[in-house]
Design an enzyme around this catalytic site. Structure first.
Site, PDB file in Angstrom:
ATOM      1  N   HIS A 128     -49.555  35.440  53.022  1.00  0.00           N
ATOM      2  CA  HIS A 128     -49.999  35.731  54.384  1.00  0.00           C
ATOM      3  C   HIS A 128     -48.821  36.177  55.239  1.00  0.00           C
ATOM      4  O   HIS A 128     -47.668  35.825  54.961  1.00  0.00           O
ATOM      5  CB  HIS A 128     -50.637  34.480  55.004  1.00  0.00           C
TER       6      HIS A 128
ATOM      7  N   GLY B 228     -45.733  21.055  33.461  1.00  0.00           N
ATOM      8  CA  GLY B 228     -46.818  20.594  34.315  1.00  0.00           C
ATOM      9  C   GLY B 228     -46.466  20.618  35.796  1.00  0.00           C
ATOM     10  O   GLY B 228     -45.341  20.304  36.199  1.00  0.00           O
TER      11      GLY B 228
ATOM     12  N   LYS C 163     -38.224  33.114  42.830  1.00  0.00           N
ATOM     13  CA  LYS C 163     -37.532  34.346  42.461  1.00  0.00           C
ATOM     14  C   LYS C 163     -37.682  34.570  40.963  1.00  0.00           C
ATOM     15  O   LYS C 163     -38.030  33.660  40.214  1.00  0.00           O
ATOM     16  CB  LYS C 163     -36.045  34.245  42.823  1.00  0.00           C
TER      17      LYS C 163
END
Length: 201
Positions: free
Chosen positions: A113, A140, A164
């Protein structure tokens, strides 16, 4: 361009567009069926995976429950395993290469967003693709963020937040994830002057 075309092009789009809402509902119906399948009914699971995903490679195993937005932007290679409760937000293309293993609760996000709160209130969002190479192990509860590429053979530690790119044949851990070390691909790169291990007695 349609809102779907904007989404796939990495441009701002409105996720409440009727076409996108319909496509997500269709995916959720398929997921509802998949997550409720009999564990022994491998043929039904395969049928639903082929219906849902852009590509479902050979010997793909996904332990329910599994969640995604659309499914059609997810491309699995061969011999891939996803443990329980994985989530992939595939508003952009997600590629997962051959031989990958994902631990429970792994999350892969392509949706993001704008930082400007006014733009968020207007419903704008955009997406960046994620690419995971072959033979990658993701521990996990790791989170892979939009736009990330993970190289072949890499290991992502449990609970890592990958912001990254991660190079091939490396171990990355932490939040944000950092590369601890890189290692040999022993089948290909091991120096010839290193003697072979002696067999155990």
């Amino acid at each position: 361009m349609s809102e779907k075309e904007n989404m796939l092009a990495g441009l701002f789009y409105n996720s409440l567009d009727p076409e996108l809402v319909r496509l997500r509902q269709e995916a959720r119906r398929t997921l509802w069926q998949y997550n409720a399948t009999d564990p022994a009914d491998e043929s039904k699971r395969r049928e639903l995976m082929e219906k849902l995903f852009g590509q479902a490679g050979k010997n793909l195993i996904i332990e329910p429950p599994f969640y995604c937005d659309y499914g059609s932007q997810i491309y699995f290679g061969d011999n891939v395993f996803l443990n329980f409760n994985c989530t992939i937000l595939d508003c952009a293309r997600v590629e997962i290469g051959n031989g990958c293993m994902l631990g429970p609760n792994v999350q892969i996000y392509t949706a993001t967003h704008p930082l400007d709160p006014k733009a968020r209130k207007e419903g704008k969002e955009f997406a960046s693709p994620v690419k995971i190479g072959s033979d990658v192990w993701i521990g996990g509860s790791a989170v892979i963020l939009p736009g990330v590429t993970i190289g072949d053979g890499a290991v992502i530690g449990a609970g890592a937040v990958v912001t990254k790119d991660v190079p091939a044949l490396s171990v990355a851990v932490g939040n944000p994830a950092k590369v601890l070390r890189q290692f040999y691909n022993f089948k290909r790169d091991i120096p010839k002057d290193i003697p072979a291990e002696k067999p155990a007695n």
